[in-house]
Design an enzyme around this catalytic site. Structure first.
Site, PDB file in Angstrom:
ATOM      1  N   ARG A  19      -2.635  -5.217   6.489  1.00  0.00           N
ATOM      2  CA  ARG A  19      -2.923  -4.068   5.277  1.00  0.00           C
ATOM      3  C   ARG A  19      -1.346  -4.430   4.550  1.00  0.00           C
ATOM      4  O   ARG A  19      -0.451  -5.892   5.378  1.00  0.00           O
ATOM      5  CB  ARG A  19      -2.660  -2.895   5.922  1.00  0.00           C
ATOM      6  CG  ARG A  19      -1.185  -2.574   7.053  1.00  0.00           C
ATOM      7  CD  ARG A  19      -1.037  -0.703   7.447  1.00  0.00           C
ATOM      8  NE  ARG A  19       0.116  -0.376   7.204  1.00  0.00           N
ATOM      9  CZ  ARG A  19       0.168   0.689   7.584  1.00  0.00           C
ATOM     10  NH1 ARG A  19      -0.488   1.740   8.270  1.00  0.00           N
ATOM     11  NH2 ARG A  19       1.335   0.585   7.546  1.00  0.00           N
ATOM     12  N   ILE A  21       1.474  -5.771   2.332  1.00  0.00           N
ATOM     13  CA  ILE A  21       2.125  -7.131   2.218  1.00  0.00           C
ATOM     14  C   ILE A  21       1.341  -8.703   2.425  1.00  0.00           C
ATOM     15  O   ILE A  21       0.859  -9.023   1.994  1.00  0.00           O
ATOM     16  CB  ILE A  21       3.555  -7.249   1.990  1.00  0.00           C
ATOM     17  CG1 ILE A  21       4.340  -5.989   1.430  1.00  0.00           C
ATOM     18  CG2 ILE A  21       4.394  -8.460   2.200  1.00  0.00           C
ATOM     19  CD1 ILE A  21       6.258  -6.004   1.639  1.00  0.00           C
ATOM     20  N   ASP A  40      -3.151  -8.558  13.279  1.00  0.00           N
ATOM     21  CA  ASP A  40      -3.264  -7.548  12.838  1.00  0.00           C
ATOM     22  C   ASP A  40      -2.480  -6.596  14.601  1.00  0.00           C
ATOM     23  O   ASP A  40      -3.609  -7.090  15.203  1.00  0.00           O
ATOM     24  CB  ASP A  40      -3.475  -5.688  11.707  1.00  0.00           C
ATOM     25  CG  ASP A  40      -2.041  -5.641  11.145  1.00  0.00           C
ATOM     26  OD1 ASP A  40      -2.561  -4.399  11.966  1.00  0.00           O
ATOM     27  OD2 ASP A  40      -2.404  -5.962  10.040  1.00  0.00           O
ATOM     28  N   LYS A  41      -2.156  -5.549  14.330  1.00  0.00           N
ATOM     29  CA  LYS A  41      -2.119  -4.927  15.493  1.00  0.00           C
ATOM     30  C   LYS A  41      -3.000  -3.054  15.295  1.00  0.00           C
ATOM     31  O   LYS A  41      -2.434  -3.268  14.127  1.00  0.00           O
ATOM     32  CB  LYS A  41      -1.004  -4.441  16.549  1.00  0.00           C
ATOM     33  CG  LYS A  41       0.023  -4.122  15.642  1.00  0.00           C
ATOM     34  CD  LYS A  41       0.540  -3.805  17.468  1.00  0.00           C
ATOM     35  CE  LYS A  41       2.074  -3.152  16.377  1.00  0.00           C
ATOM     36  NZ  LYS A  41       2.758  -2.054  17.855  1.00  0.00           N
ATOM     37  N   TYR A 104      16.957  -1.047  11.447  1.00  0.00           N
ATOM     38  CA  TYR A 104      15.764  -2.222  10.291  1.00  0.00           C
ATOM     39  C   TYR A 104      17.188  -3.078   9.913  1.00  0.00           C
ATOM     40  O   TYR A 104      16.515  -3.999   9.678  1.00  0.00           O
ATOM     41  CB  TYR A 104      15.049  -1.100   9.701  1.00  0.00           C
ATOM     42  CG  TYR A 104      14.451  -1.646   8.245  1.00  0.00           C
ATOM     43  CD1 TYR A 104      13.207  -2.131   8.873  1.00  0.00           C
ATOM     44  CD2 TYR A 104      14.990  -1.866   7.272  1.00  0.00           C
ATOM     45  CE1 TYR A 104      12.457  -2.570   7.751  1.00  0.00           C
ATOM     46  CE2 TYR A 104      13.813  -2.415   6.506  1.00  0.00           C
ATOM     47  CZ  TYR A 104      13.175  -3.586   6.787  1.00  0.00           C
ATOM     48  OH  TYR A 104      12.367  -3.321   6.075  1.00  0.00           O
ATOM     49  N   LYS A 108      16.860  -7.563  10.637  1.00  0.00           N
ATOM     50  CA  LYS A 108      16.397  -8.018   8.697  1.00  0.00           C
ATOM     51  C   LYS A 108      17.082  -8.834   8.437  1.00  0.00           C
ATOM     52  O   LYS A 108      17.494 -10.333   8.218  1.00  0.00           O
ATOM     53  CB  LYS A 108      16.143  -7.168   7.873  1.00  0.00           C
ATOM     54  CG  LYS A 108      14.746  -6.606   7.628  1.00  0.00           C
ATOM     55  CD  LYS A 108      13.149  -7.476   8.285  1.00  0.00           C
ATOM     56  CE  LYS A 108      12.323  -5.653   8.387  1.00  0.00           C
ATOM     57  NZ  LYS A 108      10.784  -7.616   8.256  1.00  0.00           N
ATOM     58  N   ILE A 137       8.067  -1.937  -2.310  1.00  0.00           N
ATOM     59  CA  ILE A 137       6.780  -2.597  -2.716  1.00  0.00           C
ATOM     60  C   ILE A 137       6.233  -1.799  -1.909  1.00  0.00           C
ATOM     61  O   ILE A 137       6.076  -0.594  -0.668  1.00  0.00           O
ATOM     62  CB  ILE A 137       6.527  -3.927  -1.758  1.00  0.00           C
ATOM     63  CG1 ILE A 137       7.623  -5.037  -2.194  1.00  0.00           C
ATOM     64  CG2 ILE A 137       5.119  -4.114  -2.088  1.00  0.00           C
ATOM     65  CD1 ILE A 137       7.558  -5.569  -3.535  1.00  0.00           C
ATOM     66  N   THR A 139       3.463   0.262  -0.727  1.00  0.00           N
ATOM     67  CA  THR A 139       2.645  -0.353   0.701  1.00  0.00           C
ATOM     68  C   THR A 139       2.270   1.075   1.718  1.00  0.00           C
ATOM     69  O   THR A 139       2.880   2.358   1.466  1.00  0.00           O
ATOM     70  CB  THR A 139       2.860  -1.443   1.608  1.00  0.00           C
ATOM     71  OG1 THR A 139       4.176  -0.480   2.341  1.00  0.00           O
ATOM     72  CG2 THR A 139       3.463  -2.423   0.997  1.00  0.00           C
ATOM     73  N   LEU A 141       3.119   1.304   4.563  1.00  0.00           N
ATOM     74  CA  LEU A 141       4.547   2.086   5.200  1.00  0.00           C
ATOM     75  C   LEU A 141       5.423   2.380   4.691  1.00  0.00           C
ATOM     76  O   LEU A 141       5.727   3.757   4.811  1.00  0.00           O
ATOM     77  CB  LEU A 141       5.049   0.601   5.742  1.00  0.00           C
ATOM     78  CG  LEU A 141       6.159   0.952   6.253  1.00  0.00           C
ATOM     79  CD1 LEU A 141       6.527   2.256   7.983  1.00  0.00           C
ATOM     80  CD2 LEU A 141       7.348  -0.802   6.903  1.00  0.00           C
TER      81      LEU A 141
HETATM   82  N1  LIG Z   1       7.007  -2.170   1.798  1.00  0.00           N
HETATM   83  C1  LIG Z   1       8.260  -2.366   1.484  1.00  0.00           C
HETATM   84  O1  LIG Z   1       9.074  -1.675   0.777  1.00  0.00           O
HETATM   85  C2  LIG Z   1       8.911  -3.568   2.172  1.00  0.00           C
HETATM   86  C3  LIG Z   1      10.192  -3.512   1.260  1.00  0.00           C
HETATM   87  C4  LIG Z   1      11.303  -4.656   2.518  1.00  0.00           C
HETATM   88  C5  LIG Z   1      10.597  -5.525   3.545  1.00  0.00           C
HETATM   89  N2  LIG Z   1       9.193  -5.473   4.215  1.00  0.00           N
HETATM   90  C6  LIG Z   1       8.940  -6.006   5.320  1.00  0.00           C
HETATM   91  O2  LIG Z   1       7.303  -6.357   4.849  1.00  0.00           O
HETATM   92  C7  LIG Z   1       6.508  -5.963   5.658  1.00  0.00           C
HETATM   93  C8  LIG Z   1       5.590  -5.892   5.643  1.00  0.00           C
HETATM   94  O3  LIG Z   1       5.600  -4.450   5.121  1.00  0.00           O
HETATM   95  P1  LIG Z   1       4.037  -3.504   4.572  1.00  0.00           P
HETATM   96  O4  LIG Z   1       5.202  -2.521   4.138  1.00  0.00           O
HETATM   97  O5  LIG Z   1       3.610  -4.621   4.207  1.00  0.00           O
HETATM   98  O6  LIG Z   1       4.320  -2.414   6.190  1.00  0.00           O
HETATM   99  P2  LIG Z   1       2.958  -2.040   6.192  1.00  0.00           P
HETATM  100  O7  LIG Z   1       3.214  -1.077   7.271  1.00  0.00           O
HETATM  101  O8  LIG Z   1       2.090  -1.099   5.281  1.00  0.00           O
HETATM  102  O9  LIG Z   1       1.889  -3.365   6.981  1.00  0.00           O
HETATM  103  C9  LIG Z   1       2.540  -4.034   8.316  1.00  0.00           C
HETATM  104  C10 LIG Z   1       0.959  -4.715   9.384  1.00  0.00           C
HETATM  105  O10 LIG Z   1       1.624  -5.084  10.046  1.00  0.00           O
HETATM  106  C11 LIG Z   1       1.012  -5.070  11.008  1.00  0.00           C
HETATM  107  N3  LIG Z   1       1.455  -4.944  12.042  1.00  0.00           N
HETATM  108  C12 LIG Z   1       2.816  -4.673  13.147  1.00  0.00           C
HETATM  109  N4  LIG Z   1       3.218  -5.141  14.019  1.00  0.00           N
HETATM  110  C13 LIG Z   1       2.510  -6.152  14.453  1.00  0.00           C
HETATM  111  C14 LIG Z   1       2.448  -7.206  15.390  1.00  0.00           C
HETATM  112  N5  LIG Z   1       3.627  -6.630  16.264  1.00  0.00           N
HETATM  113  N6  LIG Z   1       2.077  -7.828  15.194  1.00  0.00           N
HETATM  114  C15 LIG Z   1       0.423  -8.005  14.029  1.00  0.00           C
HETATM  115  N7  LIG Z   1       0.628  -7.294  13.470  1.00  0.00           N
HETATM  116  C16 LIG Z   1       1.447  -6.319  13.238  1.00  0.00           C
HETATM  117  C17 LIG Z   1       0.838  -3.524  10.961  1.00  0.00           C
HETATM  118  O11 LIG Z   1      -0.741  -3.012  12.201  1.00  0.00           O
HETATM  119  C18 LIG Z   1       0.045  -3.518   9.530  1.00  0.00           C
HETATM  120  O12 LIG Z   1      -0.521  -3.566   9.263  1.00  0.00           O
HETATM  121  C19 LIG Z   1       7.479  -5.519   6.983  1.00  0.00           C
HETATM  122  O13 LIG Z   1       7.834  -6.612   8.175  1.00  0.00           O
HETATM  123  C20 LIG Z   1       8.529  -4.927   6.078  1.00  0.00           C
HETATM  124  O14 LIG Z   1       9.614  -4.371   6.646  1.00  0.00           O
HETATM  125  C21 LIG Z   1       8.954  -4.505   3.440  1.00  0.00           C
END
Ligand SMILES: NC(=O)c1ccc[n+]([C@@H]2O[C@H](COP(=O)([O-])OP(=O)(O)OC[C@H]3O[C@@H](n4cnc5c(N)ncnc54)[C@H](O)[C@@H]3O)[C@@H](O)[C@H]2O)c1
Length: 220
Positions: A19, A21, A40-41, A104, A108, A137, A139, A141
């Protein structure tokens, strides 16, 4: 279904591809003609960033930093043979900080630092290592974290207004950067590519409410 040939014949491994990004990155690489393997998990527990216990910090380090390190280490022998490349997902806040999010931000920042160090070590094998630092972004999350706040709609509006471009990014925006880094950015290694809509630009209100404010004396 592949529609392009930009990355045809390549195999791409995406973690967290179920899901958000990660799912956007899976989609974009499939559309670029690559064969994509993703994991994924189930049931990711959303964590409000205020939780700053040492145990919570350790868990986040394990997930964001050591998980990334471990998978990369396992993949490197193959990447060296195939002259592949690594793209880590870091965060803008690792570079500029964020309130109430010490663990966090620290994990990062470490992902970005690890990217640069690994890029140096792997360049001799022709393996490029880069990271993308997304800003806001939209999402699942982001939506879940907003739901923890007293006024989710106001939180989402604040998140939207943080970008000069006046919108949050979409997973496809990050995915486009990933495809570019993988397929075309052949002279880029060790870079941190901001995909932020310009959120880091310019001055803004940064003092937290309650901070003693000391305006300068204006000469009369
Ligand atoms: N959304 C934002 O605004 C944003 C901004 C900066 C950085 N990020 C980074 O982008 C990445 C993705 O974020 P997102 O918003 O899409 O999150 P999200 O929670 O919507 O999606 C993350 C996915 O990763 C999976 N996941 C979590 N732990 C896992 C593991 N140990 N092994 C395999 N899969 C795992 C989750 O089940 C989930 O499906 C993260 O590293 C987050 O820190 C997001």
């Amino acid at each position: 279904m592949a529609t392009g040939t930009r990355y045809a014949g390549k195999v791409v491994v995406v973690t967290g591809g179920g899901r958000g990004i990660g799912a956007g990155i899976v989609r974009a690489f499939v559309q670029s003609g690559a064969q994509v393997v993703f994991c994924d998990k189930d049931d990711p527990p959303p964590q409000w960033p205020e939780e700053t216990s040492a145990q919570g910090f350790r868990q986040l380090l394990e997930l964001n930093l050591l998980g990334t390190y471990t998978l990369t280490k396992l993949a490197l022998p193959h990447l060296r043979k195939s002259r592949g490349n690594v793209i880590n997902i870091s965060s803008l806040v690792g570079a500029i900080g964020q309130v109430q999010a010490v663990p966090y931000v620290a994990t990062k920042g470490a992902v970005t630092a690890m990217t640069k160090a690994l890029a140096l070590d792997e360049s001799q094998y022709g393996v490029r290592v880069n990271c993308i630092s997304p800003g806001n972004i939209w999402t699942p999350l982001w939506e879940e974290l907003a739901a923890f706040t007293p006024d989710p709609a106001a939180t989402i509006l604040e998140g939207t207004l943080a970008q000069p471009l006046g919108r949050m990014g979409q997973p496809a925006d990050v995915a486009a950067a990933a495809v570019f880094l993988a397929s075309e950015a052949n002279f880029c290694t060790g870079i941190e590519l901001f995909v932020t809509g310009g959120a880091e630009l310019g001055y803004g209100r940064k003092a937290i409410p309650g901070t003693p404010v000391e305006p300068p004396t204006i000469p009369s």
